[in-house]
Design an enzyme around this catalytic site. Structure first.
Site, PDB file in Angstrom:
ATOM      1  N   TYR A 153      40.152  45.023  36.996  1.00  0.00           N
ATOM      2  CA  TYR A 153      39.647  45.338  38.346  1.00  0.00           C
ATOM      3  C   TYR A 153      40.787  44.630  39.547  1.00  0.00           C
ATOM      4  O   TYR A 153      40.438  44.943  40.645  1.00  0.00           O
ATOM      5  CB  TYR A 153      37.485  45.253  38.049  1.00  0.00           C
ATOM      6  CG  TYR A 153      37.662  45.070  39.124  1.00  0.00           C
ATOM      7  CD1 TYR A 153      36.609  46.461  39.122  1.00  0.00           C
ATOM      8  CD2 TYR A 153      37.024  43.727  40.051  1.00  0.00           C
ATOM      9  CE1 TYR A 153      35.642  46.510  39.871  1.00  0.00           C
ATOM     10  CE2 TYR A 153      36.281  43.728  41.155  1.00  0.00           C
ATOM     11  CZ  TYR A 153      35.266  44.891  41.125  1.00  0.00           C
ATOM     12  OH  TYR A 153      34.793  45.109  41.963  1.00  0.00           O
ATOM     13  N   LYS A 157      41.867  46.646  42.653  1.00  0.00           N
ATOM     14  CA  LYS A 157      41.712  45.568  43.601  1.00  0.00           C
ATOM     15  C   LYS A 157      42.700  45.219  44.384  1.00  0.00           C
ATOM     16  O   LYS A 157      42.772  45.474  45.467  1.00  0.00           O
ATOM     17  CB  LYS A 157      40.490  44.490  43.800  1.00  0.00           C
ATOM     18  CG  LYS A 157      39.525  45.751  43.257  1.00  0.00           C
ATOM     19  CD  LYS A 157      39.054  46.845  44.178  1.00  0.00           C
ATOM     20  CE  LYS A 157      37.054  46.823  44.195  1.00  0.00           C
ATOM     21  NZ  LYS A 157      37.121  48.943  44.595  1.00  0.00           N
TER      22      LYS A 157
END
Length: 252
Positions: A153, A157
């Site tokens: 993640y 991101k």
């Protein structure tokens, strides 16, 4: 004299941050395509927007599927209007420590966040460049700065931020801006699921997080929606390639 509203697309809009953003953009006068993997799940948000006097359309799109993206955006252009605002909010989490993280955990997160933002942006930008006006807003996260148990993640991101800055460089001369918003802790179904996974009540998790945040509260979808509203506005035309941390305090 009435004018046709501009059309905005919000992905991952069936709930949480996406639903809040879709509702806010409708309040701002946009016709909003409420996009999620399951079209039926979008209908409640569409109904709420229409009840409030806005215009919206539920559209099911798997953002990692190239053909589905092209077909979905084509349908939006035909049924709602050619899109000039895109909010890439669709996301998933597959948290685990690196030594326990599967290849599928990695690929799934990269697919939705990065491939999805790429496919949606590539398809939508043609309408924006033709119109000579457009706004792309990508959802990053404070996790882009690194977060234990989120190698996938965090990398995705952080990638969103580089992608955003590149879009700003490439599309600016066509009147299209691209910016990213990096939320901190926001009260959504996703963070509620995180609380359950770590064995806490959601209320206890919110209290713990609020104690760490300078403004002494956790965020709500409306906080992110307000930032999107600015980036999508006429007045934000000289702001591009930026990452705005909406996290109740300084980051980075």
């Amino acid at each position: 004299m009435t004018t046709t509203p501009r059309t905005a697309i919000v992905t991952g809009a069936a709930r949480g941050i996406g639903a809040g953003v879709a509702t806010r953009l409708a309040e701002d006068g946009f016709a909003v395509a409420v996009v999620d993997l399951d079209e039926t799940a979008c209908k409640k948000v569409v109904e709420d927007i229409e009840t409030a006097g806005g215009t919206a359309l539920a559209v099911g799109i798997d953002v990692v599927d190239e053909q589905a993206v092209q077909a979905g955006i084509g349908r939006i252009a035909e049924e709602l209007g050619e899109p000039t605002v895109l909010v890439n909010n669709a996301g998933i989490i597959r948290d685990n420590m690196l030594f326990k993280m599967s290849t599928d955990d990695w690929d799934s997160v990269m697919g939705v966040h990065l491939r999805g933002a790429f496919l949606m942006s590539r398809s939508a930008q043609s309408y924006m460049t033709k119109a000579g006006w457009g706004r792309i807003v990508n959802l990053s996260s404070t996790s882009a700065l690194g977060n234990r148990g989120q190698a996938n993640y965090a990398a995705a991101k952080a990638g969103v931020q580089g992608f955003t800055k590149t879009l700003a460089l490439e599309l600016g001369k066509f009147g299209v801006t691209a910016n990213a918003i990096a939320p901190g802790f926001i009260e959504t179904e996703m963070t509620a699921a995180t609380a359950e996974r770590v064995g806490m009540t959601f209320e206890d998790l919110k209290k713990e997080m609020a104690n760490r945040i300078p403004v002494a509260r956790t965020g709500k979808p409306a906080d992110i929606a307000a930032a999107v509203s600015f980036f999508a506005s006429e007045g934000a035309g000289f702001v591009s390639g930026q990452v705005l941390y909406v996290a109740g305090g300084p980051q980075g």
